[in-house]
Design a protein around this motif. Structure first.
Motif, PDB file in Angstrom:
ATOM      1  N   THR A  56      16.148  -8.373  -1.231  1.00 46.39           N
ATOM      2  CA  THR A  56      15.448  -7.801  -2.378  1.00 46.39           C
ATOM      3  C   THR A  56      13.982  -8.215  -2.288  1.00 46.39           C
ATOM      4  O   THR A  56      13.669  -9.408  -2.256  1.00 46.39           O
ATOM      5  CB  THR A  56      16.057  -8.305  -3.698  1.00 46.39           C
ATOM      6  N   PHE A  57      13.076  -7.216  -2.256  1.00 45.05           N
ATOM      7  CA  PHE A  57      11.653  -7.523  -2.080  1.00 45.05           C
ATOM      8  C   PHE A  57      10.825  -7.266  -3.340  1.00 45.05           C
ATOM      9  O   PHE A  57       9.604  -7.524  -3.353  1.00 45.05           O
ATOM     10  CB  PHE A  57      11.068  -6.723  -0.912  1.00 45.05           C
ATOM     11  N   THR A  58      11.436  -6.785  -4.409  1.00 46.60           N
ATOM     12  CA  THR A  58      10.698  -6.511  -5.642  1.00 46.60           C
ATOM     13  C   THR A  58      10.540  -7.799  -6.456  1.00 46.60           C
ATOM     14  O   THR A  58      11.027  -7.925  -7.581  1.00 46.60           O
ATOM     15  CB  THR A  58      11.410  -5.425  -6.463  1.00 46.60           C
ATOM     16  N   LEU A  59       9.860  -8.745  -5.829  1.00 45.87           N
ATOM     17  CA  LEU A  59       9.717 -10.092  -6.370  1.00 45.87           C
ATOM     18  C   LEU A  59       8.284 -10.577  -6.211  1.00 45.87           C
ATOM     19  O   LEU A  59       7.473  -9.949  -5.518  1.00 45.87           O
ATOM     20  CB  LEU A  59      10.657 -11.060  -5.618  1.00 45.87           C
ATOM     21  N   ASP A  60       8.003 -11.698  -6.814  1.00 46.07           N
ATOM     22  CA  ASP A  60       6.727 -12.367  -6.624  1.00 46.07           C
ATOM     23  C   ASP A  60       6.522 -12.679  -5.140  1.00 46.07           C
ATOM     24  O   ASP A  60       7.461 -13.071  -4.436  1.00 46.07           O
ATOM     25  CB  ASP A  60       6.725 -13.668  -7.438  1.00 46.07           C
ATOM     26  N   ARG A  61       5.282 -12.489  -4.658  1.00 40.78           N
ATOM     27  CA  ARG A  61       4.999 -12.668  -3.239  1.00 40.78           C
ATOM     28  C   ARG A  61       5.367 -14.063  -2.752  1.00 40.78           C
ATOM     29  O   ARG A  61       5.899 -14.227  -1.647  1.00 40.78           O
ATOM     30  CB  ARG A  61       3.517 -12.393  -2.953  1.00 40.78           C
ATOM     31  N   GLN A  62       5.106 -15.082  -3.574  1.00 38.40           N
ATOM     32  CA  GLN A  62       5.405 -16.452  -3.154  1.00 38.40           C
ATOM     33  C   GLN A  62       6.894 -16.648  -2.936  1.00 38.40           C
ATOM     34  O   GLN A  62       7.321 -17.323  -1.993  1.00 38.40           O
ATOM     35  CB  GLN A  62       4.894 -17.452  -4.194  1.00 38.40           C
ATOM     36  N   LYS A  63       7.703 -16.042  -3.795  1.00 32.26           N
ATOM     37  CA  LYS A  63       9.156 -16.126  -3.619  1.00 32.26           C
ATOM     38  C   LYS A  63       9.580 -15.466  -2.305  1.00 32.26           C
ATOM     39  O   LYS A  63      10.419 -15.995  -1.570  1.00 32.26           O
ATOM     40  CB  LYS A  63       9.866 -15.470  -4.791  1.00 32.26           C
ATOM     41  N   LEU A  64       8.993 -14.307  -2.026  1.00 28.01           N
ATOM     42  CA  LEU A  64       9.312 -13.627  -0.771  1.00 28.01           C
ATOM     43  C   LEU A  64       8.935 -14.488   0.428  1.00 28.01           C
ATOM     44  O   LEU A  64       9.714 -14.620   1.381  1.00 28.01           O
ATOM     45  CB  LEU A  64       8.561 -12.290  -0.699  1.00 28.01           C
ATOM     46  N   GLU A  65       7.734 -15.038   0.390  1.00 30.30           N
ATOM     47  CA  GLU A  65       7.277 -15.850   1.516  1.00 30.30           C
ATOM     48  C   GLU A  65       8.194 -17.048   1.742  1.00 30.30           C
ATOM     49  O   GLU A  65       8.571 -17.351   2.879  1.00 30.30           O
ATOM     50  CB  GLU A  65       5.843 -16.322   1.263  1.00 30.30           C
ATOM     51  N   THR A  66       8.554 -17.717   0.668  1.00 30.92           N
ATOM     52  CA  THR A  66       9.429 -18.889   0.790  1.00 30.92           C
ATOM     53  C   THR A  66      10.808 -18.491   1.293  1.00 30.92           C
ATOM     54  O   THR A  66      11.356 -19.128   2.212  1.00 30.92           O
ATOM     55  CB  THR A  66       9.552 -19.602  -0.568  1.00 30.92           C
ATOM     56  N   GLY A  67      11.373 -17.453   0.700  1.00 31.30           N
ATOM     57  CA  GLY A  67      12.715 -17.022   1.081  1.00 31.30           C
ATOM     58  C   GLY A  67      12.802 -16.570   2.525  1.00 31.30           C
ATOM     59  O   GLY A  67      13.730 -16.952   3.257  1.00 31.30           O
ATOM     60  N   LEU A  68      11.850 -15.771   2.961  1.00 33.69           N
ATOM     61  CA  LEU A  68      11.881 -15.273   4.340  1.00 33.69           C
ATOM     62  C   LEU A  68      11.571 -16.380   5.342  1.00 33.69           C
ATOM     63  O   LEU A  68      12.101 -16.379   6.459  1.00 33.69           O
ATOM     64  CB  LEU A  68      10.898 -14.108   4.497  1.00 33.69           C
ATOM     65  N   SER A  69      10.733 -17.313   4.941  1.00 31.75           N
ATOM     66  CA  SER A  69      10.457 -18.450   5.828  1.00 31.75           C
ATOM     67  C   SER A  69      11.725 -19.262   6.065  1.00 31.75           C
ATOM     68  O   SER A  69      12.025 -19.666   7.201  1.00 31.75           O
ATOM     69  CB  SER A  69       9.374 -19.335   5.208  1.00 31.75           C
TER      70      SER A  69
END
Length: 427
Positions: free
Chosen positions: A405-418
């Motif tokens: 799910t990518f409809t999130l805050d950018r920081q959450k995406l960066e942390t999760g994908l990292s």
């Protein structure tokens, strides 16, 4: 039957033995993903957080309580609410026959809509052909309490990301189910835009489904809850909006008896209101089915105060149309952010056109060859405080897909994908 068996019905036993990978995964992580106080980075549940600022203001001003709201409301949804939803659909889905109040029934979410439709068009022992991979909770929505099961249909022999539907493959699947597995298929269930792939079916593929269903006198249920969350035409202005509603087919009666066609909609996805639990069954041509659905509405109707809140929101048509336009732009920006991060980490993915998600493709990873391997990645991430949806809960055939799910805050995406990239590197 002894007391240890719980004195439950045969129907309950059948429901409990139904295979439901999504439910199993949710049960393993419910203490985290459904607990508002838990520290979990959720990049797996299909929820759009991008419009919370806009919604907070609108919902706050629309939440007007009146004394009459303490009484029972209309089980079908108030006439005014259904009138407003009809207007919303008429403005955005290009229906050939404009919707009126009587075409719409309100339910507690789109899942309930699928459940009650299933009860209305199938008999115990029947099956529903579901275009696969498919939204995992269809294993509950269709099967629990109905004594009906799902038969997956994969458009491609090997490619789980293909949504181009071929008549010969449909026929082969239907005949195999009938002759080899003694299945009596009564309906076809399709999500358009697709969940979990985030793709839209072409008009040609939809016509193929309708012709096939007509040949075998099957109902067609089109779950269109992501209809107004398309974004590929925002990213590339040369492209047209990829979504085509079954309501928009001018030649519908030449393809199939329209009484066999039903559409699902709801407020969870396009309106980013998962927790409000409001869905709709749209049926324009089957009077007898609508009569049944009205009789069952008592078991699935929304609260009086929720009805009023939604009416107050929808009455502002200018705000609604602006909301959708802004939402699509924000989803498009979030998709660009997500794909850029995936490219940065060297993670493959299946491009999407709509919805809140895309499928990360780690199927070529040398250490992921079984569903257990895929589950190991899921649990490793969970231990690090990250929830992502593993592909097998959507009945993917090859291990190694994960719905992001990518409809999130950018920081959450960066942390999760990292963290996802790190777990995959450490396998």
């Amino acid at each position: 039957m002894n007391s240890q068996e719980g004195y439950v019905s045969d129907r309950a036993i059948v429901s409990m033995t139904n295979v439901n990978p999504m439910r199993e995964t949710f049960n393993a992580s419910a203490h985290l993903i459904f607990n508002p106080d838990a520290e979990i980075l959720n990049i797996g549940v299909a929820q759009n957080d991008l419009m919370q600022d806009v919604l907070k203001d609108k919902v706050s001003t629309s939440l007007e309580f009146q004394a009459k709201d303490t009484g029972y409301g209309d089980p079908h949804g108030s006439k005014k609410l259904r009138d407003l939803v009809a207007g919303l659909i008429n403005r955005n889905f290009q229906p050939v026959l404009p919707l009126i109040t009587d075409h719409i029934l309100t339910t507690t979410g789109a899942g309930a809509a699928v459940f009650f439709l299933t009860l209305g068009i199938t008999n115990p022992g029947d099956s529903v052909l579901v275009i696969a991979p498919y939204y995992g909770n269809f294993d509950s929505d269709v099967c629990v309490g109905t004594q009906v099961d799902n038969v997956p249909f994969y458009p491609s022999v090997t490619d789980d990301g293909d949504v181009s539907i071929d008549m010969d493959r449909l026929e082969e699947c239907f005949q195999n189910a009938k002759e080899k597995n003694n299945k009596n298929i009564k309906a076809v269930l399709i999500t358009n835009p697709h969940n979990p792939l985030g793709k839209c079916f072409s008009r040609e593929s939809l016509e193929t489904v309708l012709k096939f269903a007509s040949k075998h006198t099957l109902h067609v249920i089109s779950d269109e809850v992501y209809a107004l969350s398309t974004f590929s035409h925002i990213l590339d202005e040369k492209q047209e909006n990829p979504f085509t509603s079954l309501l928009s087919f001018g030649n519908l009666d030449q393809l199939i008896d329209p009484a066999l066609v039903h559409v699902i909609y709801g407020f969870s996805k396009d309106f980013c209101l998962n927790g409000f639990r409001v869905g709709f069954i749209i049926d324009q041509h089957n009077t007898k089915l609508r009569q049944y659905l009205k009789s069952s509405a008592l078991f699935s109707y929304i609260s009086s105060i929720m009805d009023r809140l939604l009416r107050n929101m929808l009455e502002d048509a200018e705000w609604v149309d602006s909301f959708f336009a802004t939402n699509q732009r924000r989803i498009a920006d979030a998709y660009k952010c997500a794909t850029s991060l995936l490219d940065k980490h060297g993670l493959n993915y299946i491009p999407s056109q709509a919805g809140h998600f895309l499928m990360v493709d780690a199927t070529s990873h040398p250490k992921i060859s079984t569903v257990d391997d895929e589950k190991a990645v899921f649990f490793a991430l969970l231990e690090q405080g990250v929830y992502i949806a593993p592909g097998h809960i959507f009945h993917t055939r090859k291990p190694g897909y994960f719905r992001l799910t990518f409809t999130l805050d950018r920081q959450k995406l960066e942390t999760g994908l990292s963290k996802l990239a790190k777990v995959l590197q450490q396998l």
